[in-house]
Design an enzyme around this catalytic site. Sequence first.
Site, PDB file in Angstrom:
ATOM      1  N   GLY A  83     -10.878  11.256   1.376  1.00 45.03           N
ATOM      2  CA  GLY A  83     -11.280  12.807   1.824  1.00 45.03           C
ATOM      3  C   GLY A  83     -10.007  14.055   1.640  1.00 45.03           C
ATOM      4  O   GLY A  83      -9.805  14.606   1.364  1.00 45.03           O
ATOM      5  N   SER A 110      -5.276   1.645   0.461  1.00 42.16           N
ATOM      6  CA  SER A 110      -4.627   2.738   0.534  1.00 42.16           C
ATOM      7  C   SER A 110      -5.617   3.068  -1.074  1.00 42.16           C
ATOM      8  O   SER A 110      -5.846   4.535  -0.393  1.00 42.16           O
ATOM      9  CB  SER A 110      -3.394   3.505   0.193  1.00 42.16           C
ATOM     10  N   SER A 152      -3.343  10.126   7.919  1.00 41.26           N
ATOM     11  CA  SER A 152      -3.180   8.702   7.812  1.00 41.26           C
ATOM     12  C   SER A 152      -2.228   8.225   6.469  1.00 41.26           C
ATOM     13  O   SER A 152      -1.579   7.831   6.547  1.00 41.26           O
ATOM     14  CB  SER A 152      -4.200   6.905   8.316  1.00 41.26           C
ATOM     15  N   LEU A 153      -2.946   9.060   5.998  1.00 43.76           N
ATOM     16  CA  LEU A 153      -1.940   9.252   4.228  1.00 43.76           C
ATOM     17  C   LEU A 153      -0.554   9.212   5.051  1.00 43.76           C
ATOM     18  O   LEU A 153       0.331   8.504   4.378  1.00 43.76           O
ATOM     19  CB  LEU A 153      -2.850   9.586   2.776  1.00 43.76           C
ATOM     20  N   ARG A 174     -13.683  12.499  15.282  1.00 43.37           N
ATOM     21  CA  ARG A 174     -14.472  10.816  15.222  1.00 43.37           C
ATOM     22  C   ARG A 174     -14.976  10.551  16.638  1.00 43.37           C
ATOM     23  O   ARG A 174     -15.937  10.024  16.772  1.00 43.37           O
ATOM     24  CB  ARG A 174     -13.925  10.485  14.632  1.00 43.37           C
ATOM     25  N   GLU A 227      -0.642   1.385   8.701  1.00 39.69           N
ATOM     26  CA  GLU A 227      -1.884   1.067  10.144  1.00 39.69           C
ATOM     27  C   GLU A 227      -1.430   0.143  10.861  1.00 39.69           C
ATOM     28  O   GLU A 227      -1.654   0.092  11.518  1.00 39.69           O
ATOM     29  CB  GLU A 227      -2.961   0.947   9.030  1.00 39.69           C
ATOM     30  N   ALA A 262      -9.074   5.088   0.222  1.00 38.78           N
ATOM     31  CA  ALA A 262      -8.417   6.750   0.987  1.00 38.78           C
ATOM     32  C   ALA A 262      -9.905   8.029  -0.099  1.00 38.78           C
ATOM     33  O   ALA A 262      -9.568   8.163  -1.333  1.00 38.78           O
ATOM     34  CB  ALA A 262      -7.340   7.486   1.572  1.00 38.78           C
ATOM     35  N   GLY A 312       0.985  -0.507   0.011  1.00 37.83           N
ATOM     36  CA  GLY A 312       0.058  -0.128  -0.263  1.00 37.83           C
ATOM     37  C   GLY A 312       1.008   1.231   0.115  1.00 37.83           C
ATOM     38  O   GLY A 312       1.720   1.338  -0.361  1.00 37.83           O
ATOM     39  N   LEU A 313       0.536   2.185   0.279  1.00 39.98           N
ATOM     40  CA  LEU A 313       1.372   3.480   0.354  1.00 39.98           C
ATOM     41  C   LEU A 313       2.515   3.134   1.201  1.00 39.98           C
ATOM     42  O   LEU A 313       2.988   3.891   1.067  1.00 39.98           O
ATOM     43  CB  LEU A 313      -0.081   4.591   0.776  1.00 39.98           C
TER      44      LEU A 313
HETATM   45  C1  FAD Z   1     -12.328   4.012   2.754  1.00 39.74           C
HETATM   46  C2  FAD Z   1     -11.182   4.903   4.034  1.00 39.74           C
HETATM   47  C3  FAD Z   1     -11.103   6.038   3.344  1.00 39.74           C
HETATM   48  C4  FAD Z   1     -10.210   6.559   4.034  1.00 39.74           C
HETATM   49  N1  FAD Z   1      -9.607   7.406   3.559  1.00 39.74           N
HETATM   50  C5  FAD Z   1      -8.853   8.968   4.275  1.00 39.74           C
HETATM   51  C6  FAD Z   1      -8.678   9.425   3.992  1.00 39.74           C
HETATM   52  O1  FAD Z   1      -9.764  10.114   3.581  1.00 39.74           O
HETATM   53  N2  FAD Z   1      -7.399  10.094   4.442  1.00 39.74           N
HETATM   54  C7  FAD Z   1      -6.574   9.247   5.496  1.00 39.74           C
HETATM   55  O2  FAD Z   1      -5.523  10.082   6.214  1.00 39.74           O
HETATM   56  N3  FAD Z   1      -7.013   8.091   6.165  1.00 39.74           N
HETATM   57  C8  FAD Z   1      -7.426   7.772   5.483  1.00 39.74           C
HETATM   58  N4  FAD Z   1      -7.990   6.476   5.684  1.00 39.74           N
HETATM   59  C9  FAD Z   1      -7.101   5.386   5.737  1.00 39.74           C
HETATM   60  C10 FAD Z   1      -5.912   5.406   5.237  1.00 39.74           C
HETATM   61  O3  FAD Z   1      -6.416   4.665   3.874  1.00 39.74           O
HETATM   62  C11 FAD Z   1      -5.036   4.329   5.748  1.00 39.74           C
HETATM   63  O4  FAD Z   1      -4.462   4.237   7.279  1.00 39.74           O
HETATM   64  C12 FAD Z   1      -3.915   4.325   4.422  1.00 39.74           C
HETATM   65  O5  FAD Z   1      -3.550   3.840   3.628  1.00 39.74           O
HETATM   66  C13 FAD Z   1      -2.886   2.757   5.199  1.00 39.74           C
HETATM   67  O6  FAD Z   1      -1.926   2.165   4.357  1.00 39.74           O
HETATM   68  P1  FAD Z   1      -1.284   0.979   4.467  1.00 39.74           P
HETATM   69  O7  FAD Z   1       0.237   1.679   3.435  1.00 39.74           O
HETATM   70  O8  FAD Z   1      -0.378   1.275   5.576  1.00 39.74           O
HETATM   71  O9  FAD Z   1      -1.898  -0.115   4.157  1.00 39.74           O
HETATM   72  P2  FAD Z   1      -2.402  -0.766   3.298  1.00 39.74           P
HETATM   73  O10 FAD Z   1      -3.026   0.170   1.836  1.00 39.74           O
HETATM   74  O11 FAD Z   1      -3.441  -0.834   4.041  1.00 39.74           O
HETATM   75  O12 FAD Z   1      -1.985  -1.633   2.685  1.00 39.74           O
HETATM   76  C14 FAD Z   1      -2.059  -3.317   3.716  1.00 39.74           C
HETATM   77  C15 FAD Z   1      -0.916  -4.234   2.443  1.00 39.74           C
HETATM   78  O13 FAD Z   1      -0.434  -4.901   3.531  1.00 39.74           O
HETATM   79  C16 FAD Z   1      -0.805  -5.972   2.227  1.00 39.74           C
HETATM   80  N5  FAD Z   1      -0.839  -7.642   3.135  1.00 39.74           N
HETATM   81  C17 FAD Z   1      -2.590  -7.605   3.857  1.00 39.74           C
HETATM   82  N6  FAD Z   1      -1.967  -8.587   5.197  1.00 39.74           N
HETATM   83  C18 FAD Z   1      -1.023  -9.737   4.171  1.00 39.74           C
HETATM   84  C19 FAD Z   1      -0.248 -10.622   4.368  1.00 39.74           C
HETATM   85  N7  FAD Z   1      -0.722 -11.352   5.164  1.00 39.74           N
HETATM   86  N8  FAD Z   1       0.963 -11.036   3.568  1.00 39.74           N
HETATM   87  C20 FAD Z   1       1.611  -9.590   2.807  1.00 39.74           C
HETATM   88  N9  FAD Z   1       0.924  -8.825   2.601  1.00 39.74           N
HETATM   89  C21 FAD Z   1      -0.396  -8.318   3.332  1.00 39.74           C
HETATM   90  C22 FAD Z   1      -1.629  -5.929   1.536  1.00 39.74           C
HETATM   91  O14 FAD Z   1      -1.632  -6.313   0.599  1.00 39.74           O
HETATM   92  C23 FAD Z   1      -1.690  -4.433   1.163  1.00 39.74           C
HETATM   93  O15 FAD Z   1      -0.771  -4.777  -0.081  1.00 39.74           O
HETATM   94  C24 FAD Z   1      -9.162   5.462   4.438  1.00 39.74           C
HETATM   95  C25 FAD Z   1      -9.542   4.236   4.844  1.00 39.74           C
HETATM   96  C26 FAD Z   1     -10.796   3.837   4.473  1.00 39.74           C
HETATM   97  C27 FAD Z   1     -10.696   2.302   4.159  1.00 39.74           C
END
Ligand code: FAD
Lengths: 566, 251
Positions: free
Chosen positions: A51, A46, A383-384, A287, A368, A49, A16-17
């Site tokens: 807003g 990601s 969180s982004l 929130r 996250e 997301a 993800g991001l």
């Molecule tokens: C509907 C929604 C709207 C949102 N809107 C906003 C917003 O407007 N602004 C903001 O700041 N935040 C927002 N958030 C929160 C934000 O999007 C996330 O916190 C952030 O994008 C998380 O990024 P990440 O890279 O940590 O995780 P993720 O993008 O969730 O990526 C996780 C990665 O881990 C991988 N993974 C999972 N399990 C395994 C495993 N067992 N083995 C290998 N790989 C695995 C997945 O395939 C994925 O590639 C929103 C969240 C949601 C759900």
Amino acid sequence: MSDSGNAPATNIIGAGLTGLSAALTLAGQGRKSRLISVQSSERAQSNLAEGGINAALNVSGEMDSVEEHFADTMRAGCYLADPIMVRQLTKAAPQIVQKLQRLGVPFAKEDGRILQRYFGGQKKKRTAFVKSSTGKALMAAMIDAVRQYEVAGLVERYSHHCFERLFIHEDRCLGAQCRDAYTEERKAFPGPVIVAAGGMNGMFFGHTTGTTANTGSVTANLFEQGVVLSNLEFIQYHPTTVSIPGKRLLISEAARGEGGRLMIMRDGRPCYFMEEKYGPDGNRMPRDVISREMALLSEDVFLDLRGLSQAIWERRLPDLRDEIQHYLGMDPAKEPVPVAPGIHYCMGGIRVDEGHRTNRSFLYAAGECACAYHGANRLGGNSLLGAIFGGRCAAESVMKDLAGASKGNGNARRIEASNSNENAGKTRFAQASDDENGMEFLNGAEEIMSLQIAAYSSLSCDEQSIEKKMEEALFSGLSILRNEERLTQAHQTILQLYNRKETLSDELRARLHLAEAMLLSALERKESRGAHTRMDYPETKDAFRAQTCAKWEAGRVGITFEKRAL
Amino acid sequence: MIIRKELIIRRQQKKDAAPYWESFSFETEEVGATVATALTELVREHSIGWECSCLQKKCGACAMVINGVSRLACDTKLVDCKTDAIRLEPLKKFPVVRDLIVDRSAMMERLKELSVWLETDGGSSEKLVERKSEDVGEGKAGRLRLRKESESADEIAYEASKCLQCGLCLEICPNFAVGAAFSGMAAMSPMTRLIVSAPKEQRKQLARDYEKSVYAGCGKSLACREVCPAGINIDRLMSRSNAAAIWGRWN
Ligand SMILES: Cc1cc2nc3c(=O)[nH]c(=O)nc-3n(C[C@H](O)[C@H](O)[C@H](O)COP(=O)(O)OP(=O)(O)OC[C@H]3O[C@@H](n4cnc5c(N)ncnc54)[C@H](O)[C@@H]3O)c2cc1C
Ligand code: SF4
Ligand code: FES
């Protein structure tokens, strides 16, 4: 970097991001990484997301500043986040948004300048956005940016690879064991590990706004391997979600940032309850505050978007309007939308220091899955930002630690949550021993690991009923309004479920342990703070201004409290 | 109301195994239930291979062929399927991994071959604006034009960034085959994002790649237009890209 040629590749779990940001940072310094994920980046949470992303760009003529972004984040998090980390985050934010713009993110603009919108818990317009699809636009740009380094051979993608467990030797992480979900082949990936596997929303299947891919199993497995977790009791309920098959659909906070109002019908007339109680900005309270108010109401709640101008719908929220029309069959410009709180984000997760190091050397966590910037309640839009900044920080720490280890000066630090009482309240930063040559150590580790590939059993079909019971127990115990009785009951259910330990798969067993840790964290925090509302302990207590630490030791979950730098 | 459906699934244990059909019955009271809802329930008891992630048509994971039509499982309501029996098959243009899971990595590989990334890193965002102002002339009129153009470029970039890389457009396209030169809309969308923001130095190569991998092979059947679950305005993206990469009208 002179030694980058033979430095071990870094394993990034999650694309993800956060994972993309870590890979980009390493590649920018000529360092290799493996980007390992169950599904390709296009499928990551990601992308959902909506807003926007926060940064004090001060472009709205409101005299915004990094200092205020810092203060708002700390206040919304009820002073549980590490101020050093939040300071770094908020300071880096403007430059991160500018960099994203350079990567081609089409942020909303006015007169060539980035336009920002209001978001909850923040007095200034500080959220940069791409309509209501910010995550998708950010991901598209970051995926492109990483692609360049894939072609250059610096980033190797392992999509459809599932993380199973770490290789750990004497508190050092040596690499990761993963399974190719296409061929079922198990692989050992030597080298430092950055965990970027997203939130634990999969522990509450069907009740969350997130994806089904983020099961929480990575965090659960790490926990069983001795990695310390923090603040597991803090679960964010987003006030405005609606039920669609299999999940909760988010109605972005942007809707309220742009003027949406929360409403109930009282005596046949609309009552804007948040404004009545908190004044004109009531709809943009953090929130945790809004969800709590909603949980205390007996009436159905609506999001009234009828006052939004045509221009706002067309230019800033066309996608949100389409989505509501598609899923609810109603036009939000004409009718109030029925909404209810839904699980959206876990503030807690893998415990890290300000360099995103965990309590195991050469193991890092960001995004996250990590407990970093959000304290007891996360601000929307942070969180982004935290994903991009955290991924970068973790990557920088990897490079520092490898350089340090190869020189033998051992600046690989790790934090250790102490279980003993006299040490409670202190974070101990352990140093990797001086005489060890990290490079040699990691190279030699390859041999150790190929011997160690171990059987690992994933959740099986027959276990689905146990899994479902676990999810329901967690959802009932960790509701918005909590009390001792409900939490204890949920804990009992979990204990009963793993009393049948002998038949459980490795994955389910770890998940049950994580579930227990979540419930015990909530039981131990005998106060109310942020997203954790104990009806039996309604006040916030100074004695609890500390993070919970959950540790798996000698076959049981231990919970302690630890203060961060204040 | 109870919805009762029979799901007939094309199964294949692994890559080279012989495929077979197996049917499962499913019922629900949830009116909004989709094919994804049914599969989620079925895999609780049967180990059927399929992929999903967002369940809200935002990630492209669940693309498959449903009653002969390429669609997203999470965007196909059971009540909208006319027949009592619903046939589920994997996308046919990609190699099957297992049951309904296909390997779509050829799509990502193609984007690598086409160098789909922006060569901009290092400069500041102001520079990006400066660079554009050279093209549009000085003075107030120039600035106004610039503003309008960059705003519409942002609109195009937004539209293009909606692509899920789901592959449904490729599945339905009469001119696309894995390995052939024509790369389809799944490459056109990300390339258009580059076309509206790439610096001058990158344009020549971009134009060449676009011409070879999109323009030359597109038979204008535009079947993709109907099937794109992200609702991308394909005509709009294509005319913008053609104007720039083929006719040299970059702004
Ligand atoms: C509907 C929604 C709207 C949102 N809107 C906003 C917003 O407007 N602004 C903001 O700041 N935040 C927002 N958030 C929160 C934000 O999007 C996330 O916190 C952030 O994008 C998380 O990024 P990440 O890279 O940590 O995780 P993720 O993008 O969730 O990526 C996780 C990665 O881990 C991988 N993974 C999972 N399990 C395994 C495993 N067992 N083995 C290998 N790989 C695995 C997945 O395939 C994925 O590639 C929103 C969240 C949601 C759900
Ligand atoms: S253009 Fe549409 S159909 Fe094609 S891959 Fe992108 S989202 Fe899917
Ligand atoms: S599950 Fe994401 S598009 Fe269907």
